[in-house]
Design an enzyme around this catalytic site. Structure first.
Site, PDB file in Angstrom:
ATOM      1  N   TYR A 117      14.757  -2.228  15.755  1.00 10.12           N
ATOM      2  CA  TYR A 117      14.693  -2.222  14.280  1.00 10.12           C
ATOM      3  C   TYR A 117      15.944  -2.868  13.685  1.00 10.12           C
ATOM      4  CZ  TYR A 117      14.041  -0.545   9.488  1.00 10.12           C
ATOM      5  OH  TYR A 117      13.877  -0.469   8.117  1.00 10.12           O
TER       6      TYR A 117
ATOM      7  N   ALA B 229       0.814  -1.224   0.000  1.00  9.88           N
ATOM      8  CA  ALA B 229       0.000   0.000   0.000  1.00  9.88           C
ATOM      9  C   ALA B 229       0.843   1.267   0.000  1.00  9.88           C
ATOM     10  CB  ALA B 229      -0.928   0.000   1.216  1.00  9.88           C
TER      11      ALA B 229
ATOM     12  N   LYS C 251      16.063  -6.435  11.434  1.00  7.51           N
ATOM     13  CA  LYS C 251      16.569  -6.533  10.059  1.00  7.51           C
ATOM     14  C   LYS C 251      17.799  -7.439   9.978  1.00  7.51           C
ATOM     15  CE  LYS C 251      13.497  -3.980   7.997  1.00  7.51           C
ATOM     16  NZ  LYS C 251      12.583  -4.556   7.000  1.00  7.51           N
TER      17      LYS C 251
ATOM     18  N   ASP D 218      -2.846  -8.560   9.151  1.00  6.78           N
ATOM     19  CA  ASP D 218      -1.884  -7.972  10.088  1.00  6.78           C
ATOM     20  C   ASP D 218      -0.768  -8.983  10.313  1.00  6.78           C
ATOM     21  OD1 ASP D 218      -0.408  -7.010  12.153  1.00  6.78           O
ATOM     22  OD2 ASP D 218      -2.120  -6.522  13.454  1.00  6.78           O
ATOM     23  N   LEU D 219       0.378  -8.725   9.721  1.00  3.67           N
ATOM     24  CA  LEU D 219       1.479  -9.694   9.755  1.00  3.67           C
ATOM     25  C   LEU D 219       2.234  -9.692  11.081  1.00  3.67           C
ATOM     26  CD1 LEU D 219       2.669  -9.223   6.086  1.00  3.67           C
ATOM     27  CD2 LEU D 219       1.320 -11.099   7.037  1.00  3.67           C
TER      28      LEU D 219
ATOM     29  N   ILE E  88       8.113   1.396  -0.825  1.00  2.00           N
ATOM     30  CA  ILE E  88       8.855   0.478  -1.702  1.00  2.00           C
ATOM     31  C   ILE E  88       7.928  -0.607  -2.265  1.00  2.00           C
ATOM     32  CG2 ILE E  88      10.771  -1.179  -1.784  1.00  2.00           C
ATOM     33  CD1 ILE E  88      12.017   0.459   0.603  1.00  2.00           C
TER      34      ILE E  88
ATOM     35  N   SER F 199      17.594  -4.104   5.485  1.00  2.00           N
ATOM     36  CA  SER F 199      17.928  -2.689   5.690  1.00  2.00           C
ATOM     37  C   SER F 199      19.415  -2.520   5.948  1.00  2.00           C
ATOM     38  CB  SER F 199      17.168  -2.141   6.895  1.00  2.00           C
ATOM     39  OG  SER F 199      17.626  -0.839   7.220  1.00  2.00           O
TER      40      SER F 199
ATOM     41  N   GLY G 266       6.834  -3.586   6.649  1.00  2.70           N
ATOM     42  CA  GLY G 266       7.735  -3.339   7.763  1.00  2.70           C
ATOM     43  C   GLY G 266       7.368  -2.084   8.519  1.00  2.70           C
TER      44      GLY G 266
HETATM   45  P1  NAI Z   1       6.114   2.377   4.236  1.00  3.10           P
HETATM   46  O1  NAI Z   1       5.707   2.755   5.611  1.00  3.10           O
HETATM   47  O2  NAI Z   1       5.949   3.358   3.132  1.00  3.10           O
HETATM   48  O3  NAI Z   1       5.405   1.001   3.810  1.00  3.10           O
HETATM   49  C1  NAI Z   1       5.340  -0.094   4.676  1.00  3.10           C
HETATM   50  C2  NAI Z   1       4.044  -0.840   4.440  1.00  3.10           C
HETATM   51  O4  NAI Z   1       3.991  -1.970   5.318  1.00  3.10           O
HETATM   52  C3  NAI Z   1       2.793   0.016   4.750  1.00  3.10           C
HETATM   53  O5  NAI Z   1       1.894  -0.012   3.666  1.00  3.10           O
HETATM   54  C4  NAI Z   1       2.223  -0.617   5.996  1.00  3.10           C
HETATM   55  O6  NAI Z   1       0.808  -0.529   6.115  1.00  3.10           O
HETATM   56  C5  NAI Z   1       2.677  -2.077   5.833  1.00  3.10           C
HETATM   57  N1  NAI Z   1       2.661  -2.741   7.136  1.00  3.10           N
HETATM   58  C6  NAI Z   1       3.155  -2.272   8.303  1.00  3.10           C
HETATM   59  N2  NAI Z   1       2.858  -3.113   9.306  1.00  3.10           N
HETATM   60  C7  NAI Z   1       2.161  -4.131   8.764  1.00  3.10           C
HETATM   61  C8  NAI Z   1       1.540  -5.293   9.307  1.00  3.10           C
HETATM   62  N3  NAI Z   1       1.566  -5.547  10.625  1.00  3.10           N
HETATM   63  N4  NAI Z   1       0.902  -6.129   8.464  1.00  3.10           N
HETATM   64  C9  NAI Z   1       0.836  -5.859   7.142  1.00  3.10           C
HETATM   65  N5  NAI Z   1       1.392  -4.768   6.564  1.00  3.10           N
HETATM   66  C10 NAI Z   1       2.025  -3.908   7.376  1.00  3.10           C
HETATM   67  O7  NAI Z   1       7.645   1.956   4.374  1.00  3.10           O
HETATM   68  P2  NAI Z   1       8.778   1.640   3.285  1.00  3.10           P
HETATM   69  O8  NAI Z   1       9.857   2.609   3.521  1.00  3.10           O
HETATM   70  O9  NAI Z   1       8.241   1.438   1.937  1.00  3.10           O
HETATM   71  O10 NAI Z   1       9.308   0.256   3.879  1.00  3.10           O
HETATM   72  C11 NAI Z   1       9.178  -0.961   3.179  1.00  3.10           C
HETATM   73  C12 NAI Z   1      10.227  -1.902   3.728  1.00  3.10           C
HETATM   74  O11 NAI Z   1      11.514  -1.356   3.479  1.00  3.10           O
HETATM   75  C13 NAI Z   1      10.141  -2.092   5.247  1.00  3.10           C
HETATM   76  O12 NAI Z   1      10.395  -3.439   5.549  1.00  3.10           O
HETATM   77  C14 NAI Z   1      11.237  -1.199   5.769  1.00  3.10           C
HETATM   78  O13 NAI Z   1      11.723  -1.613   7.013  1.00  3.10           O
HETATM   79  C15 NAI Z   1      12.272  -1.349   4.663  1.00  3.10           C
HETATM   80  N6  NAI Z   1      13.260  -0.288   4.609  1.00  3.10           N
HETATM   81  C16 NAI Z   1      12.879   1.013   4.420  1.00  3.10           C
HETATM   82  C17 NAI Z   1      13.842   1.996   4.393  1.00  3.10           C
HETATM   83  C18 NAI Z   1      13.525   3.432   4.220  1.00  3.10           C
HETATM   84  O14 NAI Z   1      14.448   4.264   4.337  1.00  3.10           O
HETATM   85  N7  NAI Z   1      12.282   3.817   3.933  1.00  3.10           N
HETATM   86  C19 NAI Z   1      15.268   1.670   4.521  1.00  3.10           C
HETATM   87  C20 NAI Z   1      15.540   0.275   4.683  1.00  3.10           C
HETATM   88  C21 NAI Z   1      14.568  -0.656   4.718  1.00  3.10           C
END
Ligand code: NAI
Length: 258
Positions: free
Chosen positions: A152, A11, A156, A42-43, A14, A112, A72
């Site tokens: 966190y 949603a 990771k 809800d994961l 990334i 990460s 995440g």
């Molecule tokens: P984001 O917050 O834009 O997207 C994360 C998505 O995961 C959201 O749509 C959220 O609703 C979903 N989510 C969260 N908890 C959940 C749950 N319990 N069950 C199902 N879905 C759930 O974040 P982003 O930045 O796109 O992150 C994506 C991945 O990349 C994550 O694993 C994050 O840790 C990792 N990451 C992000 C970085 C960054 O700088 N944004 C850097 C390194 C890793």
């Protein structure tokens, strides 16, 4: 050849960018997220993880070509290890039978750069032992002693270690399923926005994650790498944590690892 993918965390950020790219390329993408998409789950919970696998089986007829565990969170709280490690592992393990029936199956988790930062040994030991209750207790202890940031990085590191340990085994490499992680640096998404909007935390983030190549990245820059690692073109890369971080890992860990 059109393929069927499942992307969690689709949603936003990334996951959303990867879904958009795969669809642009003509693939079918089942999306999963907390409150949005084809599968709402809800994961952080056992019920949500089971629902994801059940619903995916029903929607695909039991055949899936690739799975991307992207969901995440980065809270200083136990939920972070629940989602980022246990949720991601359960996602890929739950979808593995569907992948085994797919065509040129591939699996990927989003790790990460933070995995190379200091971690909490208790959280890691509990994750390695697949003991979620102990990991949650250790995460809460880290929060209580003012080291919530370790949750966190540990989540990771744990999922990256799981990839390294698991990928060469009979269930994955032995079944012809490459399993990898991508480790981004700082990506401009809702996850990092609060940190980058505040000048004090922005400075901390910039010092912790130096990105000499092009600075902070956009989610659309990660998507092609995720798409390639989960494509049939990837016939050799497995068990790898691929740092897509603008040089941060090279700065932080130098020539000690390769
Ligand atoms: P984001 O917050 O834009 O997207 C994360 C998505 O995961 C959201 O749509 C959220 O609703 C979903 N989510 C969260 N908890 C959940 C749950 N319990 N069950 C199902 N879905 C759930 O974040 P982003 O930045 O796109 O992150 C994506 C991945 O990349 C994550 O694993 C994050 O840790 C990792 N990451 C992000 C970085 C960054 O700088 N944004 C850097 C390194 C890793």
């Amino acid at each position: 050849m059109p393929r069927t993918y499942l992307v969690t965390g689709a949603a936003s950020g990334i996951g959303a960018a990867t879904t958009a790219l795969l669809r642009e390329r003509g693939h079918t993408v089942l999306t999963a997220d907390l409150e949005d998409g084809d599968i709402r789950a809800d994961l952080s919970t056992a019920e949500g993880r089971a629902a994801l696998a059940d619903r995916a089986r029903a929607l695909t007829g039991g055949r899936l070509d690739a799975a991307v565990a992207c969901a995440g969170v980065a809270h200083f709280a136990p939920v972070t290890v629940r989602v980022n490690h246990f949720g991601a592992v359960a996602t890929l393990e739950g979808l593995r039978p569907l992948l085994a029936a797919g065509s040129a199956p591939r699996a990927l988790v989003v790790g990460s750069i933070d995995s190379v930062h200091p971690t909490d040994p208790e959280i890691l030991a509990a994750a390695d032992a697949d003991d979620e209750a102990a990991a949650v207790t250790a995460a809460q202890a880290a929060v209580d002693r003012g080291e919530g940031h370790l949750v966190y990085s540990s989540s990771k590191a744990a999922v990256s270690r799981w990839v390294r340990r698991t990928a060469p085994g009979a269930d994955w490499a032995g079944a012809g399923i490459p399993l990898n992680a991508v480790a981004p640096g700082v990506v401009l998404t809702p996850l990092t926005r609060p940190l980058l909007d505040d000048p004090a935390t922005r400075d901390l983030v910039e010092r912790a994650v130096p990105m000499p190549l092009r600075g902070h990245s956009r989610p659309e820059e990660l998507a092609p790498l995720l798409a390639w690692l989960t494509s049939p073109e990837n016939t050799l890369v497995t068990g790898q944590v691929v740092f897509a971080d603008g040089g941060a890992d090279a700065v932080l860990r130098g020539d000690r690892v390769w």
